[in-house]
Motif scaffolding. Structure first.
Motif, PDB file in Angstrom:
ATOM      1  N   ILE A   1       0.973  -1.155  -0.004  1.00  0.00           N
ATOM      2  CA  ILE A   1      -0.479  -0.300   0.155  1.00  0.00           C
ATOM      3  C   ILE A   1       0.620   1.426  -0.546  1.00  0.00           C
ATOM      4  CG2 ILE A   1      -1.721   1.311   0.769  1.00  0.00           C
ATOM      5  CD1 ILE A   1      -2.932  -1.580   2.668  1.00  0.00           C
ATOM      6  N   ASP A   2       0.673   2.287  -1.045  1.00  0.00           N
ATOM      7  CA  ASP A   2       1.761   3.026  -1.691  1.00  0.00           C
ATOM      8  C   ASP A   2       0.867   4.135  -0.445  1.00  0.00           C
ATOM      9  OD1 ASP A   2      -0.198   4.622  -2.708  1.00  0.00           O
ATOM     10  OD2 ASP A   2       1.133   4.264  -4.807  1.00  0.00           O
ATOM     11  N   GLY A   3       1.805   5.598   0.075  1.00  0.00           N
ATOM     12  CA  GLY A   3       1.232   6.629   0.840  1.00  0.00           C
ATOM     13  C   GLY A   3      -0.038   7.094   0.243  1.00  0.00           C
ATOM     14  N   ILE A   4      -0.272   6.982  -1.206  1.00  0.00           N
ATOM     15  CA  ILE A   4      -1.408   7.484  -1.530  1.00  0.00           C
ATOM     16  C   ILE A   4      -2.889   6.850  -1.243  1.00  0.00           C
ATOM     17  CG2 ILE A   4      -3.235   8.240  -3.240  1.00  0.00           C
ATOM     18  CD1 ILE A   4      -0.277   9.814  -5.024  1.00  0.00           C
ATOM     19  N   GLU A   5      -2.071   5.222  -1.424  1.00  0.00           N
ATOM     20  CA  GLU A   5      -3.708   4.774  -1.685  1.00  0.00           C
ATOM     21  C   GLU A   5      -3.776   4.902   0.456  1.00  0.00           C
ATOM     22  OE1 GLU A   5      -6.377   2.458  -1.593  1.00  0.00           O
ATOM     23  OE2 GLU A   5      -5.748   3.050  -2.889  1.00  0.00           O
ATOM     24  N   LEU A   6      -2.737   4.387   1.401  1.00  0.00           N
ATOM     25  CA  LEU A   6      -3.050   4.981   2.678  1.00  0.00           C
ATOM     26  C   LEU A   6      -3.224   6.271   2.870  1.00  0.00           C
ATOM     27  CD1 LEU A   6      -2.690   3.562   5.730  1.00  0.00           C
ATOM     28  CD2 LEU A   6      -0.461   4.453   4.952  1.00  0.00           C
ATOM     29  N   THR A   7      -2.813   7.215   2.637  1.00  0.00           N
ATOM     30  CA  THR A   7      -3.885   7.845   2.538  1.00  0.00           C
ATOM     31  C   THR A   7      -6.138   7.978   2.321  1.00  0.00           C
ATOM     32  OG1 THR A   7      -2.406   9.262   2.062  1.00  0.00           O
ATOM     33  CG2 THR A   7      -4.256  10.870   2.054  1.00  0.00           C
ATOM     34  N   ARG A   8      -5.407   7.398   1.122  1.00  0.00           N
ATOM     35  CA  ARG A   8      -7.522   7.565   0.660  1.00  0.00           C
ATOM     36  C   ARG A   8      -8.025   6.887   1.872  1.00  0.00           C
ATOM     37  NH1 ARG A   8      -5.906   5.737  -4.165  1.00  0.00           N
ATOM     38  NH2 ARG A   8      -5.999   7.857  -4.989  1.00  0.00           N
ATOM     39  N   ARG A   9      -7.133   5.175   2.105  1.00  0.00           N
ATOM     40  CA  ARG A   9      -7.639   4.710   3.064  1.00  0.00           C
ATOM     41  C   ARG A   9      -8.067   4.893   4.640  1.00  0.00           C
ATOM     42  NH1 ARG A   9      -5.739  -1.618   2.196  1.00  0.00           N
ATOM     43  NH2 ARG A   9      -5.697  -1.834  -0.767  1.00  0.00           N
ATOM     44  N   LEU A  10      -7.035   5.553   4.944  1.00  0.00           N
ATOM     45  CA  LEU A  10      -7.397   6.307   6.204  1.00  0.00           C
ATOM     46  C   LEU A  10      -8.403   7.002   6.727  1.00  0.00           C
ATOM     47  CD1 LEU A  10      -3.792   7.199   7.643  1.00  0.00           C
ATOM     48  CD2 LEU A  10      -5.101   5.422   8.963  1.00  0.00           C
ATOM     49  N   ARG A  11      -8.504   7.935   5.632  1.00  0.00           N
ATOM     50  CA  ARG A  11      -9.276   9.013   5.368  1.00  0.00           C
ATOM     51  C   ARG A  11     -10.777   8.416   5.104  1.00  0.00           C
ATOM     52  NH1 ARG A  11      -8.228  15.389   4.585  1.00  0.00           N
ATOM     53  NH2 ARG A  11     -10.338  14.437   4.992  1.00  0.00           N
ATOM     54  N   GLY A  12     -11.085   7.605   4.171  1.00  0.00           N
ATOM     55  CA  GLY A  12     -12.726   6.923   4.684  1.00  0.00           C
ATOM     56  C   GLY A  12     -13.089   6.309   5.538  1.00  0.00           C
ATOM     57  N   GLU A  13     -12.060   5.728   6.098  1.00  0.00           N
ATOM     58  CA  GLU A  13     -12.000   5.432   7.763  1.00  0.00           C
ATOM     59  C   GLU A  13     -12.713   6.289   8.515  1.00  0.00           C
ATOM     60  OE1 GLU A  13     -10.589   1.744  10.842  1.00  0.00           O
ATOM     61  OE2 GLU A  13     -10.092   1.557   7.854  1.00  0.00           O
ATOM     62  N   PHE A  14     -11.312   6.960   8.947  1.00  0.00           N
ATOM     63  CA  PHE A  14     -11.252   8.185   9.590  1.00  0.00           C
ATOM     64  C   PHE A  14     -11.227   9.543   9.058  1.00  0.00           C
ATOM     65  CE2 PHE A  14      -9.267   4.181  11.524  1.00  0.00           C
ATOM     66  CZ  PHE A  14      -9.311   4.498  12.184  1.00  0.00           C
ATOM     67  N   SER A  15     -12.329  10.285   9.198  1.00  0.00           N
ATOM     68  CA  SER A  15     -12.421  11.683   8.043  1.00  0.00           C
ATOM     69  C   SER A  15     -11.659  13.199   8.539  1.00  0.00           C
ATOM     70  CB  SER A  15     -14.069  11.991   7.717  1.00  0.00           C
ATOM     71  OG  SER A  15     -14.450  12.221   9.158  1.00  0.00           O
TER      72      SER A  15
END
Length: 207
Positions: A61-75
């Motif tokens: 999981i690269d940084g952009i995908e991690l960011t996307r997932r984190l923001r999806g779960e923790f707005s």
């Protein structure tokens, strides 16, 4: 109030350097470290940090995908991408994914510390070099998804015939797309197009 920080980077020396910087700040605490995106997700859920520093290019999981997932779960997650990649396309993609900041690893200590404080306050922060890169390309016609996939194939050394067979289109159609790509990014040939694409982050090759 102490700013609680999580770092996610696959390079131990980078994590150590960040830890040393943060240790000098009375209003900051490094609460956790992670070596990849999966571990970063787990540590974020466990620690719920105020600010997360994330490397752009990591295995899995690269940084952009991690960011996307984190923001999806923790707005409310506040994420700063910390990277060696200067490209405007990288920065725009990171911001679109929900990052609050995009800094270069070459940034001075004061710039990084200041960015952490601003992001903790709900503000955004970009390295001056990145802001300039983005400004240089404002108003340019964006590449389509098909053009980006062809550009990525070019960067991997694929010939038109292989691209055509893979995408299920004719070689002439590929040739037309390539000409349009050159026009949009200001390249004269394949070598220059690949160089521009990698520099700007329009494509990223796997490590």
């Amino acid at each position: 109030m102490t700013i609680r920080i999580l770092t996610v980077d696959d390079h131990p020396l980078i994590r150590q350097g960040i830890a040393s910087m943060l240790a000098l700040e009375s209003d900051m605490e490094l609460v956790g470290e992670a070596a990849d995106g999966n571990e970063g997700m787990a540590e974020f859920r466990r620690l719920l940090p105020d600010v997360t520093l994330v490397d752009l290019q990591m295995p899995g999981i690269d940084g952009i995908e991690l960011t996307r997932r984190l923001r999806g779960e923790f707005s409310e997650a506040r994420i700063i991408i910390l990277t060696t990649y200067r490209g405007d396309a990288n920065a725009r993609e990171a911001l679109a994914a929900g990052a609050c900041g995009y800094l270069l690893k070459s940034s001075l200590r004061g710039e990084l510390i200041g960015a952490v404080r601003r992001v903790a306050q709900g503000k955004r922060c970009l390295s001056a070099e990145i802001s300039e890169e983005i400004a240089q390309h404002l108003g340019e016609e964006a590449l389509t998804a098909r053009e980006l996939s062809i550009l990525s194939a070019l960067a991997q050394g694929w010939e038109n015939k292989r691209i055509a067979n893979t995408l299920g289109i004719s070689a002439e159609t590929v040739k037309s797309h390539v000409a349009r790509i050159f026009e949009k990014i200001g390249a004269r040939n394949r070598t220059e197009a690949i160089h521009i694409a990698l520099r700007r982050g329009l494509v990223r090759l796997e490590d």
